[in-house]
Design an enzyme around this catalytic site. Structure first.
Site, PDB file in Angstrom:
ATOM      1  N   ASP A   1      13.413  55.619   6.747  1.00 65.75           N
ATOM      2  CA  ASP A   1      12.067  55.503   6.881  1.00 65.75           C
ATOM      3  C   ASP A   1      11.870  56.092   7.841  1.00 65.75           C
ATOM      4  OD1 ASP A   1       9.558  53.573   7.493  1.00 65.75           O
ATOM      5  OD2 ASP A   1      10.480  54.102   9.178  1.00 65.75           O
TER       6      ASP A   1
ATOM      7  N   LYS B   1       8.663  59.960   6.978  1.00 64.45           N
ATOM      8  CA  LYS B   1       7.812  60.156   7.550  1.00 64.45           C
ATOM      9  C   LYS B   1       8.112  61.965   7.723  1.00 64.45           C
ATOM     10  CE  LYS B   1       7.441  55.616  10.053  1.00 64.45           C
ATOM     11  NZ  LYS B   1       8.044  54.496  11.158  1.00 64.45           N
TER      12      LYS B   1
END
Ligand code: NAP
Length: 349
Positions: free
Chosen positions: A205, A209
């Site tokens: 994750d 980003k």
């Protein structure tokens, strides 16, 4: 994109943690969401899988459908807000909307990190705006400032804490002296970690980003597989993300006045390459990154001529993330274009 009678017709795909906050704001706070120089926003449809549950949760039945593709294809829809998450059907829905010249707002870091280059190409071809402030740092405005207010700078490096789940686990391990597995189980029970936590705890994750931050800071879409997730030495070495961190690593760091944080980092090397990683990293316990606790995020940008600027705040949560989604919707109503604003098209990485 022309507003009908001054109103843009908005369809929201997904009414979960983030979507339900966006839907509630569009229904209850509509007058507040009209910029003086922009169109108003009219919610015309909400797509979910379980229509009955969404209706019981307060979404008006007349708006609900379980067919998101119909909302995308409807000529009356001007703007799609994609809050389903994951790869498919989100990618196809976003691509179809942009291909038809409809504006898209999304919080979906996975889709952007894995398909950002293709989606940017479609948006640039049709002139449809694609906005995704909520995909990095939840409610923290960081992509907009990178693309606009900092556009006159040359970014040298970005580093930060961009995953609240791992930051929460590391902070709880430090405060309670407990082992990783134990804290993870408690975090799952408390709703701070997902049933399958691998996307967070292995660093994927945060890597997604970072790919999005790199696009705006350095002008190219990195392949997420090029973000290093396993350290060769230091705490947790040999295991991805925070999965190799033990209570003894944290205690040893503490004795030295340090904290272990999962740091996403992208550095522009002298030869133009970008060194990108998401690794457990020792930071001074008394530094701003060391003090960033729980589900807070912090992103530091080192650039010339500005120096170092930092953005911190709530990195997740329905209300905070909806703030960024609604800001993007208002930007679309004001005809402000895509999140990359005036930056040139992405170069191949
Ligand atoms: N939660 C956060 O704090 C946060 C922060 C930043 C970014 N984001 C991003 O925001 C996005 C949404 O996250 P979330 O936490 O709100 O997710 P969520 O709570 O799991 O909600 C997902 C929603 O999408 C709907 N959905 C799933 N598959 C669908 C399909 N095939 N067709 C129609 N609807 C479908 C679900 O409907 P049912 O309920 O009927 O199954 C649900 O309403 C994700 O990309 C996430 O990464 C979330």
């Amino acid at each position: 994109m022309t507003a009908r009678g001054g109103a843009l017709h908005v369809a929201v795909l997904g009414a979960g943690t983030v979507g339900r906050e966006v839907v509630a704001a569009l229904l209850e706070r509509r007058p507040e969401l009209i910029a003086a120089d922009g169109a108003s926003l009219e919610l015309t449809g909400v797509a979910v899988r379980d229509v009955d549950r969404a209706r019981a949760g307060g979404v008006p039945a007349a708006l609900l459908t379980d067919a998101p593709a119909h909302l995308v294809a409807d000529p009356a829809t001007d703007v799609i807000v994609e809050l389903i998450g994951g790869d498919e059907p989100a990618r196809t829905l976003i691509a179809a909307a942009l291909g038809a010249g409809k504006a898209v707002v999304t919080a979906n870091k996975h889709v952007l990190a894995h398909h950002g280059a293709a989606l940017e190409a479609v948006a640039r071809r049709t002139g449809a705006p694609l906005r995704f402030e909520a995909a990095v740092g939840g409610g923290i405005p960081v992509l907009g400032p990178l693309a606009s207010d900092l556009a006159a700078n040359r970014v040298r490096a970005i580093r930060g804490i961009v995953n609240g789940t791992t930051n929460y686990i590391l902070a709880a391990m430090a405060e309670e002296g407990r082992e990783y597995e134990e804290v993870l189980t408690a975090a799952q029970a408390a709703g701070y970690a997902e049933a399958d936590p691998s996307g967070d705890v292995e660093g994927h994750d945060a890597a997604n980003k970072l790919v999005i931050l790199v696009r705006l800071a350095f002008g190219c879409w990195l392949d997420p597989v090029d973000v290093r997730l396993v350290a060769s030495d230091g705490p947790g070495a040999g295991r991805p993300g925070i999965t190799g961190i033990g209570a003894d690593d944290i205690a040893a760091a503490r004795r030295r006045g340090e904290a272990i944080k999962l740091i996403a980092s992208a550095v522009l090397e002298a030869d133009g390459r970008i060194d990108a990683s998401v690794l457990p990293t020792l930071v001074g316990a008394d530094t701003a990154l060391g003090r960033t606790a729980g589900v807070l995020n912090r992103i530091e940008i080192e650039a010339e001529p500005v120096g170092t600027v930092a953005f911190s705040g709530p990195g997740a949560g329905g209300a905070a993330t909806a703030s960024a989604v609604l800001g993007d919707l208002m930007a679309i109503a004001r005809d402000r274009g895509s999140t990359w604003a005036g930056l040139p098209p992405a170069a191949a990485s």
